[in-house]
Design a protein around this motif. Structure first.
Motif, PDB file in Angstrom:
ATOM      1  N   MET A   1      54.790  25.298 -62.683  1.00 23.25           N
ATOM      2  CA  MET A   1      53.738  24.974 -63.655  1.00 23.25           C
ATOM      3  C   MET A   1      52.433  25.623 -63.207  1.00 23.25           C
ATOM      4  N   PRO A   2      51.751  26.374 -64.082  1.00 25.29           N
ATOM      5  CA  PRO A   2      50.519  27.033 -63.683  1.00 25.29           C
ATOM      6  C   PRO A   2      49.437  26.023 -63.360  1.00 25.29           C
ATOM      7  N   ALA A   3      48.611  26.375 -62.393  1.00 23.81           N
ATOM      8  CA  ALA A   3      47.524  25.485 -61.993  1.00 23.81           C
ATOM      9  C   ALA A   3      46.468  25.414 -63.082  1.00 23.81           C
ATOM     10  N   THR A   4      45.865  24.248 -63.212  1.00 29.63           N
ATOM     11  CA  THR A   4      44.789  24.078 -64.180  1.00 29.63           C
ATOM     12  C   THR A   4      43.534  24.755 -63.667  1.00 29.63           C
ATOM     13  N   PRO A   5      42.898  25.612 -64.469  1.00 28.11           N
ATOM     14  CA  PRO A   5      41.688  26.284 -64.010  1.00 28.11           C
ATOM     15  C   PRO A   5      40.618  25.284 -63.613  1.00 28.11           C
ATOM     16  N   GLN A   6      39.887  25.623 -62.561  1.00 34.36           N
ATOM     17  CA  GLN A   6      38.814  24.759 -62.109  1.00 34.36           C
ATOM     18  C   GLN A   6      37.572  24.957 -62.974  1.00 34.36           C
ATOM     19  N   SER A   7      36.879  23.870 -63.239  1.00 33.05           N
ATOM     20  CA  SER A   7      35.658  23.940 -64.024  1.00 33.05           C
ATOM     21  C   SER A   7      34.538  24.542 -63.189  1.00 33.05           C
ATOM     22  N   ALA A   8      33.915  25.593 -63.702  1.00 33.62           N
ATOM     23  CA  ALA A   8      32.811  26.250 -62.998  1.00 33.62           C
ATOM     24  C   ALA A   8      31.519  25.950 -63.738  1.00 33.62           C
ATOM     25  N   ARG A   9      30.599  25.299 -63.067  1.00 33.22           N
ATOM     26  CA  ARG A   9      29.364  24.898 -63.721  1.00 33.22           C
ATOM     27  C   ARG A   9      28.467  26.103 -63.970  1.00 33.22           C
ATOM     28  N   HIS A  10      27.764  26.057 -65.102  1.00 29.82           N
ATOM     29  CA  HIS A  10      26.759  27.074 -65.372  1.00 29.82           C
ATOM     30  C   HIS A  10      25.565  26.850 -64.457  1.00 29.82           C
ATOM     31  N   ASN A  11      24.947  27.951 -64.014  1.00 26.50           N
ATOM     32  CA  ASN A  11      23.736  27.794 -63.219  1.00 26.50           C
ATOM     33  C   ASN A  11      22.522  27.665 -64.137  1.00 26.50           C
ATOM     34  N   LEU A  12      21.355  27.499 -63.542  1.00 29.94           N
ATOM     35  CA  LEU A  12      20.144  27.231 -64.320  1.00 29.94           C
ATOM     36  C   LEU A  12      19.814  28.359 -65.291  1.00 29.94           C
ATOM     37  N   LEU A  13      19.932  29.606 -64.832  1.00 30.34           N
ATOM     38  CA  LEU A  13      19.625  30.742 -65.703  1.00 30.34           C
ATOM     39  C   LEU A  13      20.618  30.837 -66.857  1.00 30.34           C
ATOM     40  N   GLU A  14      21.881  30.563 -66.572  1.00 26.82           N
ATOM     41  CA  GLU A  14      22.886  30.593 -67.631  1.00 26.82           C
ATOM     42  C   GLU A  14      22.620  29.499 -68.664  1.00 26.82           C
ATOM     43  N   ASP A  15      22.240  28.314 -68.189  1.00 25.19           N
ATOM     44  CA  ASP A  15      21.902  27.239 -69.119  1.00 25.19           C
ATOM     45  C   ASP A  15      20.688  27.607 -69.971  1.00 25.19           C
ATOM     46  N   ALA A  16      19.681  28.209 -69.336  1.00 26.71           N
ATOM     47  CA  ALA A  16      18.481  28.604 -70.077  1.00 26.71           C
ATOM     48  C   ALA A  16      18.833  29.618 -71.161  1.00 26.71           C
ATOM     49  N   GLN A  17      19.672  30.594 -70.800  1.00 25.17           N
ATOM     50  CA  GLN A  17      20.098  31.588 -71.789  1.00 25.17           C
ATOM     51  C   GLN A  17      20.853  30.925 -72.933  1.00 25.17           C
ATOM     52  N   ALA A 192      35.413  23.681 -84.642  1.00 24.73           N
ATOM     53  CA  ALA A 192      36.741  23.078 -84.526  1.00 24.73           C
ATOM     54  C   ALA A 192      37.748  24.033 -83.894  1.00 24.73           C
ATOM     55  N   ILE A 193      37.649  25.319 -84.215  1.00 24.82           N
ATOM     56  CA  ILE A 193      38.608  26.295 -83.698  1.00 24.82           C
ATOM     57  C   ILE A 193      38.266  26.718 -82.276  1.00 24.82           C
ATOM     58  N   ASN A 194      36.980  26.852 -81.989  1.00 23.45           N
ATOM     59  CA  ASN A 194      36.568  27.424 -80.706  1.00 23.45           C
ATOM     60  C   ASN A 194      36.149  26.408 -79.656  1.00 23.45           C
ATOM     61  N   HIS A 195      36.077  25.130 -80.034  1.00 22.31           N
ATOM     62  CA  HIS A 195      35.723  24.104 -79.050  1.00 22.31           C
ATOM     63  C   HIS A 195      36.803  23.039 -79.051  1.00 22.31           C
ATOM     64  N   ARG A 196      37.895  23.342 -78.351  1.00 24.39           N
ATOM     65  CA  ARG A 196      39.014  22.417 -78.269  1.00 24.39           C
ATOM     66  C   ARG A 196      39.260  22.061 -76.812  1.00 24.39           C
ATOM     67  N   PRO A 197      39.522  20.783 -76.526  1.00 27.25           N
ATOM     68  CA  PRO A 197      39.742  20.355 -75.143  1.00 27.25           C
ATOM     69  C   PRO A 197      40.824  21.189 -74.464  1.00 27.25           C
ATOM     70  N   GLY A 198      40.541  21.616 -73.230  1.00 25.05           N
ATOM     71  CA  GLY A 198      41.517  22.368 -72.462  1.00 25.05           C
ATOM     72  C   GLY A 198      41.411  23.866 -72.603  1.00 25.05           C
ATOM     73  N   ARG A 199      40.602  24.335 -73.561  1.00 22.44           N
ATOM     74  CA  ARG A 199      40.492  25.776 -73.760  1.00 22.44           C
ATOM     75  C   ARG A 199      39.293  26.384 -73.046  1.00 22.44           C
ATOM     76  N   TYR A 200      38.334  25.558 -72.683  1.00 20.30           N
ATOM     77  CA  TYR A 200      37.118  26.088 -72.059  1.00 20.30           C
ATOM     78  C   TYR A 200      36.793  25.239 -70.850  1.00 20.30           C
ATOM     79  N   PHE A 201      36.516  25.873 -69.715  1.00 19.38           N
ATOM     80  CA  PHE A 201      36.372  25.124 -68.475  1.00 19.38           C
ATOM     81  C   PHE A 201      34.991  25.251 -67.845  1.00 19.38           C
ATOM     82  N   GLY A 202      34.057  25.969 -68.476  1.00 18.53           N
ATOM     83  CA  GLY A 202      32.681  25.990 -67.989  1.00 18.53           C
ATOM     84  C   GLY A 202      31.931  24.794 -68.534  1.00 18.53           C
ATOM     85  N   VAL A 203      30.961  24.269 -67.793  1.00 19.89           N
ATOM     86  CA  VAL A 203      30.180  23.123 -68.254  1.00 19.89           C
ATOM     87  C   VAL A 203      28.707  23.388 -68.023  1.00 19.89           C
TER      88      VAL A 203
END
Length: 203
Positions: A1-17, A192-203
């Motif tokens: 079973m493939p490993a679940t990708p780890q969530s990588a947090r956005h940094n301050l500059l990425e959040d500002a952008q 609805a199409i682009n924001h589905r649980p499990g498809r995006y792991f950045g926060v």
């Protein structure tokens, strides 16, 4: 079973952008909707109704109408989400006042304005959601329901938008409301199409 990708947090500059660009996309969508005499869903739609009915400043009304939702956001989503949402709402309010000085639309076919405005708004909202923010109002509730109940944020937002646009029939011509529904569908399909649980792991 493939490993679940780890969530990588956005940094301050990425959040500002994300906040700057996301709010700008939504503000540009408001330009399209206002030029075509249409409505958008959510709190922005309520604000446009007030604007059309009274002529009051869109940016100011939008900022003020969101204040009660910050209380819910703090309790349900935490301070980080609330502060980012406050910044996004403030940015949209400012952008909505500045954009008329830098962009002027000539001919805009209303149906195209509805779809293009909806796609812009949906893309902007998606950017904000992915940076742990929203534009307040119903969006806060939609994100909370997705995270805690598994309901799709786009579906929740779409239901709310239909109710708001239905109420707009009291003040707005039916054909304009119908086109506004088309715009709301464009907004919420993007989410609805682009924001589905499990498809995006950045926060």
């Amino acid at each position: 079973m493939p490993a679940t990708p780890q969530s990588a947090r956005h940094n301050l500059l990425e959040d500002a952008q994300g906040l700057l660009a996301g709010a700008l996309f939504v503000a540009l969508s408001v330009v399209f909707f206002k030029h075509a005499g249409l409505l958008i869903g959510g709190t922005a739609g309520l604000t446009l109704l007030v604007h059309y009915a009274s002529g009051l400043n869109f940016g100011l009304v939008y900022f003020l109408i969101n204040i009660p939702f910050y209380v819910f956001a703090v309790r349900a989503m935490g301070w980080e989400f609330t502060l980012k949402t406050f910044c996004a709402v403030l940015l949209l309010s400012v952008y909505s006042e500045l954009l008329p000085a830098v962009i002027s639309l000539g001919t805009l076919q209303p149906a195209f304005g509805a779809v293009m405005g909806g796609l812009l708004a949906g893309t902007g909202l998606l950017m904000l959601i992915r940076h742990h923010a929203s534009l307040g109002g119903i969006g806060v509730l939609a994100i909370w329901l997705q995270r805690n109940k598994g309901w799709r944020a786009g579906t929740v937002q779409m239901i709310a938008d239909v109710l708001i646009l239905g109420a707009a029939l009291i003040w707005i011509a039916p054909w304009l409301v119908a086109l506004s529904v088309l715009g709301a569908l464009a907004v919420n399909l993007v989410i609805a199409i682009n924001h589905r649980p499990g498809r995006y792991f950045g926060v």
